[in-house]
Design an enzyme around this catalytic site. Structure first.
Site, PDB file in Angstrom:
ATOM      1  N   PRO A   1      -4.041  -9.040  10.234  1.00  0.00           N
ATOM      2  CA  PRO A   1      -3.677  -7.980  10.236  1.00  0.00           C
ATOM      3  C   PRO A   1      -4.777  -7.340   8.958  1.00  0.00           C
ATOM      4  O   PRO A   1      -4.954  -8.194   7.770  1.00  0.00           O
ATOM      5  CB  PRO A   1      -2.421  -8.142   9.718  1.00  0.00           C
ATOM      6  CG  PRO A   1      -2.338  -9.574   9.148  1.00  0.00           C
ATOM      7  CD  PRO A   1      -3.001 -10.193   9.976  1.00  0.00           C
TER       8      PRO A   1
ATOM      9  N   GLY B   1     -10.280 -13.088  10.991  1.00  0.00           N
ATOM     10  CA  GLY B   1     -10.310 -11.479  10.533  1.00  0.00           C
ATOM     11  C   GLY B   1     -11.533 -10.834  10.628  1.00  0.00           C
ATOM     12  O   GLY B   1     -11.875 -10.323  11.778  1.00  0.00           O
TER      13      GLY B   1
ATOM     14  N   HIS C   1      -3.907 -18.213   4.382  1.00  0.00           N
ATOM     15  CA  HIS C   1      -5.046 -18.002   3.833  1.00  0.00           C
ATOM     16  C   HIS C   1      -5.462 -19.000   2.954  1.00  0.00           C
ATOM     17  O   HIS C   1      -4.816 -19.267   1.778  1.00  0.00           O
ATOM     18  CB  HIS C   1      -5.126 -16.631   3.242  1.00  0.00           C
ATOM     19  CG  HIS C   1      -6.523 -16.289   2.877  1.00  0.00           C
ATOM     20  ND1 HIS C   1      -6.773 -14.777   2.892  1.00  0.00           N
ATOM     21  CD2 HIS C   1      -7.587 -16.450   2.483  1.00  0.00           C
ATOM     22  CE1 HIS C   1      -8.337 -14.890   2.486  1.00  0.00           C
ATOM     23  NE2 HIS C   1      -8.720 -15.849   2.365  1.00  0.00           N
TER      24      HIS C   1
ATOM     25  N   GLN D   1       3.289  -6.341  10.841  1.00  0.00           N
ATOM     26  CA  GLN D   1       3.382  -6.980   9.626  1.00  0.00           C
ATOM     27  C   GLN D   1       3.990  -6.092   8.556  1.00  0.00           C
ATOM     28  O   GLN D   1       3.325  -4.917   8.706  1.00  0.00           O
ATOM     29  CB  GLN D   1       1.948  -7.455   9.243  1.00  0.00           C
ATOM     30  CG  GLN D   1       2.015  -8.351   7.818  1.00  0.00           C
ATOM     31  CD  GLN D   1       0.661  -8.489   7.021  1.00  0.00           C
ATOM     32  OE1 GLN D   1       0.065  -7.555   6.703  1.00  0.00           O
ATOM     33  NE2 GLN D   1       0.340  -9.935   6.930  1.00  0.00           N
TER      34      GLN D   1
ATOM     35  N   GLY E   1      -9.035 -17.506   6.900  1.00  0.00           N
ATOM     36  CA  GLY E   1      -9.998 -17.570   5.810  1.00  0.00           C
ATOM     37  C   GLY E   1     -11.357 -17.983   6.268  1.00  0.00           C
ATOM     38  O   GLY E   1     -11.711 -19.318   6.185  1.00  0.00           O
TER      39      GLY E   1
ATOM     40  N   CYS F   1      -1.400 -10.125   0.106  1.00  0.00           N
ATOM     41  CA  CYS F   1      -2.306  -8.893  -0.118  1.00  0.00           C
ATOM     42  C   CYS F   1      -2.272  -9.045  -1.577  1.00  0.00           C
ATOM     43  O   CYS F   1      -1.370  -8.780  -2.481  1.00  0.00           O
ATOM     44  CB  CYS F   1      -1.845  -7.691   0.373  1.00  0.00           C
ATOM     45  SG  CYS F   1      -2.867  -6.300   0.074  1.00  0.00           S
TER      46      CYS F   1
ATOM     47  N   MET G   1      -5.905  -3.867   6.726  1.00  0.00           N
ATOM     48  CA  MET G   1      -5.723  -2.463   6.704  1.00  0.00           C
ATOM     49  C   MET G   1      -7.096  -1.633   7.208  1.00  0.00           C
ATOM     50  O   MET G   1      -8.181  -2.045   6.789  1.00  0.00           O
ATOM     51  CB  MET G   1      -5.429  -2.228   5.046  1.00  0.00           C
ATOM     52  CG  MET G   1      -4.283  -2.728   4.681  1.00  0.00           C
ATOM     53  SD  MET G   1      -2.918  -2.082   5.464  1.00  0.00           S
ATOM     54  CE  MET G   1      -2.894  -0.473   4.981  1.00  0.00           C
TER      55      MET G   1
END
Length: 354
Positions: A32, A248, A186, A85, A227, A115, A34
């Protein structure tokens, strides 16, 4: 008749949810992110891989309860398997939003405990919750009781001030005791003071061995590693020690990588054999979004990396960047951009996907 509270939506059975209640595979996932893993990106990603598990951007419980729920949860059934999420910490609100996830057909509901942004910290959600494993456990338990969907947690290996191996194990112990069976880890700590969210993705050192050790200590749990992962060879190395990998930024900036996922990790054929075919397969979707009043640039910004490293790829990006934002820009902008890219043989493209 009394007015219904926004938290009083009844739980629906698995059979009435939009998505059948099968546990999604987490062998290969896209994280996920943003502003990045929007419905437009996810639709495109699904054209490239049928089996990759996709995640929405984080949506806060407050936004879902008090905001435009339909808009925030809008997605296309073609995106499945798809996880929602959530960002939140109040058990009642998390339970309500877990029910919404089931009602709207998602395949999984995931709690963000990773986050590090100031805004998220100020709302007492995200990575700062690693300081409060009992609170996370309470929220997870409420979500599990509210839905038939799998409830998972995405977290860091620690935060500054709580960054020891013992702290991490205490977190996993308490949250797993609440019923969580899947932890997406992560492999960095989050530094909550002094580093920006971007710096928190790069500066704290990666400790992959800690994630490996979690799987050794908790063999009954599903441990997914996240990560800094960029290549299929790295994925295979991690899969020797964990149950799944989550990529990601690499999956976003180099989306053609996803076209190799199905044969590489799931033993099935790739759904698309060339970048050209992938882009032209997007045309009907792009046009339908334009017809809805969506600006072209909101869609095409997710396509800019498709021809990364290919002859004409730079001209493709430039043409879209310079023209997609103009008033009235339509599908012809994408078609013209595609014309700047040399058509390669499928086997040549496949060789570059990993």
């Amino acid at each position: 008749m009394s007015k219904q509270s926004p938290l009083d939506i009844p739980k629906r059975s698995r059979s009435t949810a939009g998505q059948p209640g099968t546990e999604p595979s987490r062998r290969f996932c896209v994280a996920p992110m943003m502003d990045w893993t929007t419905p437009h990106y996810r639709y495109f990603a699904r054209l490239l891989s049928r089996h990759t598990l996709l995640y929405t951007e984080m949506v806060t419980t407050g936004a879902l309860i008090h905001g435009d729920t339909e808009r925030l949860l809008r997605h296309n059934a073609a995106e499945y398997p798809l996880a929602l999420q959530l960002g939140g910490s109040d058990p009642k609100e998390l339970a309500h939003c877990a029910r919404l996830a089931e009602q709207y057909g998602f395949s999984e509901v995931n709690l963000n405990v990773g986050c590090p942004s100031d805004r998220v910290q100020n709302n007492r959600i995200g990575a700062c919750l690693m300081e409060h494993p009992d609170k996370v456990a309470e929220g997870v338990r409420a979500m599990i009781e509210a839905t038939h969907l799998p409830v998972t947690v995405k977290h860091r290996i620690g935060i500054n001030g709580r960054e020891t191996w013992e702290d991490l194990c205490e977190f996993v112990d308490k949250v797993s005791a609440a019923g969580c069976r899947t932890f997406i880890v992560h492999a960095r700590i989050a530094v909550l003071e002094g580093l920006s969210p971007k710096e928190n993705r790069d500066i704290p050192p990666l400790k992959y061995n800690w994630v490996y050790q979690l799987k050794q200590k908790y063999p009954h749990l599903e441990i997914i590693i996240n990560g800094g992962i960029k290549t299929f060879s790295e994925c295979h190395e991690h899969l020797q020690h964990t149950d799944g990998v989550m990529l990601g930024r690499e999956a976003y900036h180099n989306p053609w990588l996803l076209a190799g996922v199905d044969p590489e990790f799931f033993g099935s054929e790739t759904p698309i054999t060339s970048r050209h075919d992938a882009l032209t397969a997007m045309y009907p979707f792009i046009q339908s979004e334009l017809d809805r009043g969506v600006f072209l640039g909101h869609i095409t910004r997710h396509l800019l990396g498709l021809f990364h490293g290919m002859p004409g790829g730079r001209q493709f990006r430039r043409h879209i960047s310079e023209n997609a934002h103009k008033p009235g820009a339509g599908l012809e902008v994408v078609q013209a951009a595609l014309g700047k890219v040399r058509l390669l043989q499928p086997q040549t493209e496949a060789a570059t996907s990993a």
